[in-house]
Scaffold this active site. Structure first.
Site, PDB file in Angstrom:
ATOM      1  N   GLY A   1       1.340  -1.332   0.131  1.00 30.75           N
ATOM      2  CA  GLY A   1      -0.285   0.152  -0.018  1.00 30.75           C
ATOM      3  C   GLY A   1       0.799   1.475  -0.442  1.00 30.75           C
ATOM      4  O   GLY A   1       1.821   1.442  -0.538  1.00 30.75           O
ATOM      5  N   CYS A   2       0.456   2.087   0.642  1.00 25.61           N
ATOM      6  CA  CYS A   2       0.858   3.232   0.785  1.00 25.61           C
ATOM      7  C   CYS A   2       2.502   3.073   1.351  1.00 25.61           C
ATOM      8  O   CYS A   2       2.466   3.040   2.708  1.00 25.61           O
ATOM      9  CB  CYS A   2       0.716   4.489   1.629  1.00 25.61           C
ATOM     10  SG  CYS A   2       1.285   5.834   1.849  1.00 25.61           S
ATOM     11  N   PHE A   3       3.546   3.795   0.140  1.00 30.34           N
ATOM     12  CA  PHE A   3       4.639   3.598   0.712  1.00 30.34           C
ATOM     13  C   PHE A   3       5.275   4.480   2.411  1.00 30.34           C
ATOM     14  O   PHE A   3       5.825   3.887   2.833  1.00 30.34           O
ATOM     15  CB  PHE A   3       5.896   3.534  -0.348  1.00 30.34           C
ATOM     16  CG  PHE A   3       5.637   4.719  -1.449  1.00 30.34           C
ATOM     17  CD1 PHE A   3       5.428   6.060  -0.960  1.00 30.34           C
ATOM     18  CD2 PHE A   3       6.268   4.530  -2.718  1.00 30.34           C
ATOM     19  CE1 PHE A   3       5.098   6.988  -1.910  1.00 30.34           C
ATOM     20  CE2 PHE A   3       6.093   5.800  -3.301  1.00 30.34           C
ATOM     21  CZ  PHE A   3       5.547   6.418  -2.746  1.00 30.34           C
TER      22      PHE A   3
ATOM     23  N   CYS B   1       4.004   4.550   4.477  1.00 26.47           N
ATOM     24  CA  CYS B   1       3.700   3.513   5.795  1.00 26.47           C
ATOM     25  C   CYS B   1       5.220   2.021   5.894  1.00 26.47           C
ATOM     26  O   CYS B   1       4.405   1.698   7.028  1.00 26.47           O
ATOM     27  CB  CYS B   1       1.823   3.104   5.757  1.00 26.47           C
ATOM     28  SG  CYS B   1       0.866   4.687   5.812  1.00 26.47           S
TER      29      CYS B   1
END
Length: 176
Positions: A13-15, A17
């Site tokens: 997902g969002c890098f 995080c």
């Protein structure tokens, strides 16, 4: 004596995080946010988000396997994600936010497959584990403003994690 570093590449997902859980651990040389798995050379963030390049957001970790083995990286990776969501991660539902482990050699492939099988057999999730295990592809470093986002903008980072649903999911599914 020179150290022999290896690379590990994880899409979760969002890098933003995916950097902090791996950053600053013994044996971790660096963690870079970027894009992989697609067909366009040197894609931009906007192009990746458009879903037209085939890339996913990912982190590439340079590590010393004698200090921090790949199996330990996998142990950190899985509890950062929802491995049952085929459409993305948490608030980010698009192909660029899908999960995947990109292996760099046969040993990594075997360890990744074994860890996925162990998770499937654990019964932790009632839905199938859909995280893909794929050969490493060219990795393109994301723009500077994406690198080490949790350090550059800690309040924004914490707010994003909370709003995205990632922290709630982790707490409910991994920390019990």
């Amino acid at each position: 004596m020179s150290k022999k570093y290896e690379q590990a590449t994880f899409a979760g997902g969002c890098f933003w995080c995916m950097v902090k859980p791996f950053d600053e651990l013994p044996g971790i040389e660096k963690v870079v946010s970027g894009y992989t798995g697609g067909h366009k050379e040197n894609p931009t963030y906007e192009e990746v988000c458009s879903g037209t390049t085939g890339h996913v957001e990912a982190v590439q970790i340079t590590f010393d396997p004698d200090v921090f083995p790949y199996s330990k990286l996998l142990e950190i990776y899985w509890p950062q994600i929802d491995p049952t969501d085929p459409n993305g991660q948490f608030i980010n539902q698009s192909s660029s936010y899908q999960t995947a482990i990109f292996y760099h050699n046969e040993k990594q492939k075997q360890e990744a497959e074994a860890s996925k099988k162990a998770l499937e057999e654990s019964g932790r999730f009632s839905k199938p584990i859909v995280t893909k295990i794929l050969p490493a592809m060219p990795f393109y470093e994301a723009e500077d403003y994406h690198q080490d986002y949790y350090k550059k903008k800690p309040e924004d980072y914490q707010n994003y994690r909370k709003r995205s649903g990632r922290d709630t999911f982790i707490e409910e599914n991994w920390e019990k």
